[in-house]
Enzyme design. Structure first.
Site, mmCIF file in Angstrom:
data_model
loop_
_atom_site.group_PDB
_atom_site.id
_atom_site.type_symbol
_atom_site.label_atom_id
_atom_site.label_comp_id
_atom_site.label_asym_id
_atom_site.label_seq_id
_atom_site.Cartn_x
_atom_site.Cartn_y
_atom_site.Cartn_z
ATOM 1 N N SER A 229 -0.156 -37.181 -22.430
ATOM 2 C CA SER A 229 0.521 -38.003 -21.680
ATOM 3 C C SER A 229 1.787 -38.221 -22.563
ATOM 4 O O SER A 229 1.788 -38.194 -23.668
ATOM 5 C CB SER A 229 -0.184 -39.170 -21.414
ATOM 6 O OG SER A 229 0.827 -40.327 -21.148
ATOM 7 N N GLU B 173 -4.587 -33.994 -19.662
ATOM 8 C CA GLU B 173 -3.961 -34.978 -20.534
ATOM 9 C C GLU B 173 -4.917 -35.642 -21.492
ATOM 10 O O GLU B 173 -6.076 -36.080 -20.841
ATOM 11 C CB GLU B 173 -3.176 -36.050 -20.026
ATOM 12 C CG GLU B 173 -1.589 -35.392 -19.542
ATOM 13 C CD GLU B 173 -0.794 -36.131 -18.774
ATOM 14 O OE1 GLU B 173 -1.160 -37.473 -18.672
ATOM 15 O OE2 GLU B 173 0.379 -36.090 -18.631
ATOM 16 N N CYS C 62 6.447 -45.426 -14.774
ATOM 17 C CA CYS C 62 6.264 -45.950 -16.047
ATOM 18 C C CYS C 62 7.019 -46.001 -16.984
ATOM 19 O O CYS C 62 8.079 -45.394 -17.512
ATOM 20 C CB CYS C 62 4.663 -45.548 -16.696
ATOM 21 S SG CYS C 62 3.349 -45.799 -15.454
ATOM 22 N N ASP D 44 4.931 -37.843 -12.829
ATOM 23 C CA ASP D 44 4.952 -36.841 -13.637
ATOM 24 C C ASP D 44 5.118 -35.063 -13.274
ATOM 25 O O ASP D 44 5.678 -34.366 -13.945
ATOM 26 C CB ASP D 44 3.694 -36.673 -14.633
ATOM 27 C CG ASP D 44 3.424 -38.087 -15.134
ATOM 28 O OD1 ASP D 44 4.299 -39.155 -14.982
ATOM 29 O OD2 ASP D 44 2.675 -38.145 -16.146
ATOM 30 N N ASP E 130 -0.788 -39.478 -12.668
ATOM 31 C CA ASP E 130 -1.715 -39.312 -13.468
ATOM 32 C C ASP E 130 -2.398 -40.182 -14.342
ATOM 33 O O ASP E 130 -3.444 -40.199 -14.966
ATOM 34 C CB ASP E 130 -0.571 -38.775 -14.760
ATOM 35 C CG ASP E 130 -0.236 -37.241 -14.204
ATOM 36 O OD1 ASP E 130 -0.354 -36.651 -13.365
ATOM 37 O OD2 ASP E 130 -0.075 -36.484 -15.420
#
Length: 615
Positions: free
Chosen positions: A521, A495, A199, A125, A83
């Site tokens: 996000s 997003e 992340c 994600d 993403d």
């Protein structure tokens, strides 16, 4: 309980299976293997995504454990969209639809080959949600084991302020600030993402991997053990051993309690969302949990989430809402510690079990470092610390924290008495702008702007939102309305990380709001309302908002309201219905491929998880 025939028997037993057996033999199987459960390993390795770049060989770790425990492993791969890399351009249109592609791919491979069980190696994600949807559809024994979080980046100075530590959001926000020169920006981006893994904040990937723990479908530590730590290897090995044991119980003993729909029950979904509220998880989790519940035919909807958000306090704030990262959550005891605080406060359903424990009480006594009875294995696991070395190699450090963070008053995980807020970190808003609901990550909003009144500035794409922000057309008091970015209207429900990060970088994080039928996000913070349902493309009121319209957002009152008369609304609606192309953007130029159009034709609004409706 009676034994249940292996699903794979249709391909391994009897004269009619001779052709299938011949093909199985060509993959290395033997006569002895035809009596064992065939266990699919759904891997998601790709060199495109840092959260998956290290997964190439981990399937072998799982496979070795399965083989040693008495099963037959067979690995395949799914796609994985990053993403962050897809953000800010047409690539983001593909992110949410990729969830459905992943779900279908797993179902196709497992059912196409009559596999008996499934290990899901996910991480980022849409991959964990996609595999979760498939697991709930298939309802065969399953264990989730993710690739693990990235280490947080090293401290750097941004606009004269030391950011300690850094992450992806630091880099994106810095890129929007005129005060950050090219050299400083290079230093930020070079420090932000130092290792393999998802992340490092409580963004969507890590949120979802944490929720698989609460659902009971993964092992303790799955959501927080770093990708780079040797303890992560142990999780892959245990996943292989565990799935064979689940097969033995189901097929050998007829114990259906090990199936996903009997583990991830409504009560387990409630516990997962209670965790989500307590840890301030990504607003995307609402979308994905609703989708998984639908796939599993679980009676759990946005109203259920709204009720939980009123009852469960926020016990932890992790980046982007604080300087804490997943490595700090792990040091605090990870997900079992948060669940333990909720359990002691009476906020969890006790009648649940998991792939590893027969009861919630047993689960938390063994794995919650604050329970007073945690095992040595648990204590050792949560001492796992970052290595501090840039690497794409998994299991490359054995560093240990010198101590654990058990500070329930001011540490990374608080108890209920010292909660950040009495309400949960995620809040469902309603009003004439969101008759079917909208979602805001309240944990990421400064309490000073929980009540906000402003004037609409309407745009019809994420790209246009970015332009008006960077062109400095957004002023204090504006409510940026981004519409036609819902599941059908986008299509793909993009997003809005870049618009919100750019608002923050421009110093408008507490001066403006952004509302959308798209989504955000997990790295988004600020007054950002997403998932507005019904979306503009489905006739939602957001499609009738005009520049300058007064809008009220009230987190306390859970309100999202367009403050114009009913008569004016009806006049605008009649005008829209009479237009040549009602409920479509007027100026946006966007190429939409057949693949995206196919998704749009079946996509439901966000209040139903944006799943496809197939008649």
């Amino acid at each position: 309980m009676n034994a249940i025939p292996l699903r794979s028997a249709v391909t391994t037993q009897g004269r009619n299976a001779a052709g299938a057996r011949a093909l199985w033999r060509a993959t290395g199987m033997t006569d002895q293997d035809f009596e064992k459960p065939i266990i699919a390993i759904a891997n998601s390795y790709t060199q495109f995504v840092p959260g998956h770049v290290h997964l190439k060989d981990v399937g072998d770790i799982v496979a070795d454990a399965i083989r040693e425990a008495g099963g037959v492993p067979r690995e395949f791969n799914t796609i994985a969209v990053d993403d962050g890399i897809a953000m800010g351009h047409a690539g983001m249109l593909y992110s949410l639809p990729s969830r459905e592609v992943i779900s279908d791919a797993v179902e196709y491979m497992v059912n196409g080959h009559a596999a008996d069980a499934l290990v899901c190696i996910s991480n980022c994600d849409k991959i964990t949600p996609g595999m979760l949807n498939a697991a709930m559809r298939l309802n065969i024994p399953v264990v989730f084991v993710s690739g693990g979080p990235m280490e947080a980046g090293k401290a750097v100075a941004v606009d004269g302020v030391v950011q300690a530590p850094t992450d992806l959001i630091t880099a994106i926000s810095a890129s929007a600030s005129d005060k950050v020169d090219a050299q400083a920006l290079l230093e930020v981006e070079s420090a932000a993402c130092p290792t393999c893994g998802s992340c490092s904040g409580m963004f969507t990937a890590n949120s979802m991997n944490c929720l698989t723990e609460a659902l009971g479908l993964s092992l303790p530590g799955n959501g927080s053990t770093l990708a780079t730590h040797a303890k992560r290897r142990d999780l892959f090995t245990k996943a292989g051993t565990t799935i064979v044991e689940l097969c033995r119980r189901y097929y050998g003993e007829g114990d259906a309690s090990v199936l996903p729909r009997n583990i991830a029950t409504r009560e387990a979904f409630e516990n997962a969302m209670a965790l989500d509220m307590a840890m301030g998880g990504s607003s995307n989790t609402v979308l994905h949990i609703l989708a998984a519940a639908q796939e599993g035919e679980i009676d759990f909807d946005l109203h259920s989430i709204d009720q939980l958000s009123r009852e469960v306090p926020c016990l932890s704030k992790v980046s982007p809402n604080s300087d804490y990262h997943m490595e700090d959550v792990h040091r605090g005891g990870g997900i079992p510690a948060i669940l333990g605080e909720l359990y002691r406060a009476g906020k969890l359903n006790e009648g649940v079990h998991s792939v590893h424990s027969a009861t919630l009480k047993e689960w938390l006594l063994s794995w919650d470092i604050r329970s007073g009875a945690a095992t040595e294995e648990a204590i050792e696991l949560f001492h796992a610390a970052p290595g501090g070395v840039r690497t794409t190699a998994p299991f490359s450090t054995e560093n240990r924290w010198s101590s654990l963070d058990t500070d329930a008053e001011g540490g990374v995980i608080r108890d209920v008495e010292h909660a950040y807020t009495a309400d949960g970190g995620l809040v469902v808003l309603r009003g004439n702008l969101a008759e079917d609901g909208a979602v805001i990550k309240a944990a990421g909003v400064d309490p000073s702007i929980w009540h906000f009144e402003g004037k609409a500035l309407v745009v019809e794409s994420q790209e246009e939102a970015v332009r008006v922000i960077l062109d400095k057309k957004v002023k204090p008091g504006h409510v940026v309305v981004v519409r036609y970015e819902g599941p059908a209207g986008g299509p793909g429900m993009q997003e809005m990380l870049h618009p919100t990060a750019f608002l923050k970088g421009a110093g408008l994080g507490k001066e403006c709001a952004l509302i959308t039928d798209g989504r955000f996000s997990g790295g988004t913070s600020g007054l950002s309302v997403g998932h507005i349902s019904p979306e503009a493309a489905h006739g939602g009121l957001i499609g009738l908002v005009r520049d300058g319209d007064p809008i009220t957002i009230d987190v306390h009152e859970r309100l999202l309201q367009l403050n114009i008369s009913d008569e004016e609304i009806e006049r605008r609606r009649a005008e829209m219905e009479a237009s040549d192309k009602p409920w479509t953007p007027t100026t946006r130029q966007r190429k939409v491929t057949k693949a995206l159009r196919a998704y749009a034709a079946m996509a439901t609004s966000a209040d139903r998880g944006a799943v496809r409706e197939v008649k």
